[in-house]
Scaffold this active site. Structure first.
Site, PDB file in Angstrom:
ATOM      1  N   GLY A 219      26.601  61.260  29.844  1.00 46.34           N
ATOM      2  CA  GLY A 219      26.740  59.958  30.491  1.00 46.34           C
ATOM      3  C   GLY A 219      26.979  58.871  29.462  1.00 46.34           C
ATOM      4  N   ASN A 220      26.732  57.624  29.859  1.00 45.64           N
ATOM      5  CA  ASN A 220      26.879  56.505  28.934  1.00 45.64           C
ATOM      6  C   ASN A 220      25.860  55.424  29.291  1.00 45.64           C
ATOM      7  OD1 ASN A 220      28.194  54.651  30.962  1.00 45.64           O
ATOM      8  ND2 ASN A 220      29.780  56.243  30.873  1.00 45.64           N
ATOM      9  N   TYR A 221      25.901  54.314  28.553  1.00 49.79           N
ATOM     10  CA  TYR A 221      24.871  53.288  28.676  1.00 49.79           C
ATOM     11  C   TYR A 221      25.182  52.212  29.716  1.00 49.79           C
ATOM     12  CZ  TYR A 221      23.122  55.200  24.278  1.00 49.79           C
ATOM     13  OH  TYR A 221      22.629  56.032  23.303  1.00 49.79           O
TER      14      TYR A 221
END
Length: 407
Positions: A219-221
């Site tokens: 995923g990412n932030y």
């Protein structure tokens, strides 16, 4: 907040049709003007004479008047109204609306409606729970309709479920809340003459999670704050907003139609389907570019040797809808860059067939992921404009202001 508003009230063939009288009284008490459109089945439950006495308007039921053959224009009704409310709405009518089966005056009016549409389902609890009904509801939500959820009751099996139409006073409150939200901004001069009024705006927001195994993901932030701010701004300017959100812990206004997804595949499917009926797409989500080739069925255990995860590209959502785009549709894409920002953004503008690119950079401290602020540059084919760092709610206003110049 309903004073002076023009409401088309659609009534269908449900036992709850008698409650339409209370809805009419509630709307008129708030200062609204009500025009009833009723289906042939609806007239079996309540008479047009009763409804006409309450609204002081002839009830529209057929395409032609039985008295003099005058044509009842569903197009004119669609232009006249500030909102359409279908209450009660049966399973049959839901199905016809979802699939464009225009066999009565109510459905043709709905298909011609330029104003927001509110739907209050009413049916047997088991019918409401049936997969076909739920599929039709999800389809209509993707078209930007606002659902007034039914209240709880008990299924034939004895289990609790939903299906009974919400109470009339609650339905009136939903409309009042919708117009109060938009009108409060109109008083500040932010909604007046907005070219978004009645437009269907599709917005993607947040990250996507690509599973490695049942408990891990890539995923990412992304927090989704920018996309949610854009959804609120479009909604305040009178648009019908469909917000497709990745896994985030944010809430949005009740009038915004929110569809939660997790993976790129899910976001791709919903976005490409919804874009067919949208006027504008704002692609703010931070979609994962890669996903594991294989997803483990069980949690991967720690081992002494290295673990290698092979990745494959995910769907390019922006490119997909760019290929679908019609001349009357607009696409706003986002470019988050770490280097060669303007060059990469202009390449993306061309490759994705977008009308605008909102460029932001990870090299500007206190912006982009997890931040309440952002600093952007908006790039189009013949124009480029840089903005100062500011809260994302204000950035959303700048983006929509620039978008409206293209409409």
């Amino acid at each position: 907040m309903l004073n002076g508003k023009k409401i088309v009230l659609g009534i269908t063939g449900s036992i709850a049709a008698y409650k339409a009288c209370l809805i009419i009284r509630g709307l008129i008490k708030k200062g609204a003007e009500v025009q009833v459109v009723i289906t042939p089945a609806g007239k079996e439950f309540i008479t047009p004479i009763t409804l006409s006495a309450l609204t002081h308007k002839p009830v529209v039921s057929d395409f032609f008047s039985q008295r003099d053959g005058t044509w009842n224009s569903h197009v004119d009704l669609g232009l006249w109204a500030d909102a359409m409310l279908i209450a009660p709405c049966t399973a049959s009518t839901l199905g016809k609306m979802a699939h464009g089966i225009a066999d009565n005056m109510l459905i043709t009016t709905y298909l011609s409606m330029k104003a927001p549409v509110f739907i209050a389902p009413a049916m047997d609890l088991d019918m409401y729970r049936h997969p076909s009904t739920q599929q039709n509801i999800e389809q209509l939500k993707q078209y930007g309709n606002h659902f007034i959820e039914p209240t709880s009751g008990f299924l034939a099996s004895g289990l609790e479920g939903k299906g009974r139409m919400e109470e009339p006073e609650k339905i009136v409150e939903c409309l009042e809340q919708f117009f109060a939200n938009t009108q409060s901004f109109s008083l500040k001069g932010e909604l007046e003459d907005s070219s978004l009024t009645g437009k269907h705006v599709l917005i993607t927001a947040g990250p996507t999670y690509e599973k490695i195994d049942p408990v891990r993901f890539i995923g990412n932030y992304s927090s989704g704050k920018m996309g949610f701010a854009l959804a609120e701004e479009c909604y305040r300017r009178g648009a019908k907003v469909t917000l497709i959100a990745g896994p985030v812990s944010l809430s949005c206004s009740e009038g915004i139609q929110r569809i939660d997804v997790e993976s790129c595949q899910q976001m791709y499917e919903v976005t490409t389907k919804t874009f067919r009926t949208a006027d504008i797409a704002i692609l703010c989500a931070a979609v994962a570019d890669f996903q594991p080739e294989q997803v483990a069925d069980q949690k991967i255990k720690r081992k002494d040797h290295d673990l290698v995860i092979r990745l494959k590209p995910t769907h390019d959502i922006a490119a997909a809808i760019g290929q679908m785009k019609r001349d009357n549709q607009r696409i706003v894409a986002f470019a988050l860059e770490t280097n060669d920002e303007e060059q990469n953004a202009r390449l993306k503008l061309q490759k994705k067939n977008a009308d605008m690119i909102v460029l932001n950079s990870t090299r500007i401290p206190g912006t982009t992921f997890r931040s309440d602020d952002n600093q952007i540059t908006i790039i189009s084919k013949h124009h480029q404009k840089a903005f100062e760092k500011k809260p994302k709610a204000d950035v959303a206003k700048d983006i929509i202001d620039e978008l409206e110049k293209t409409l």
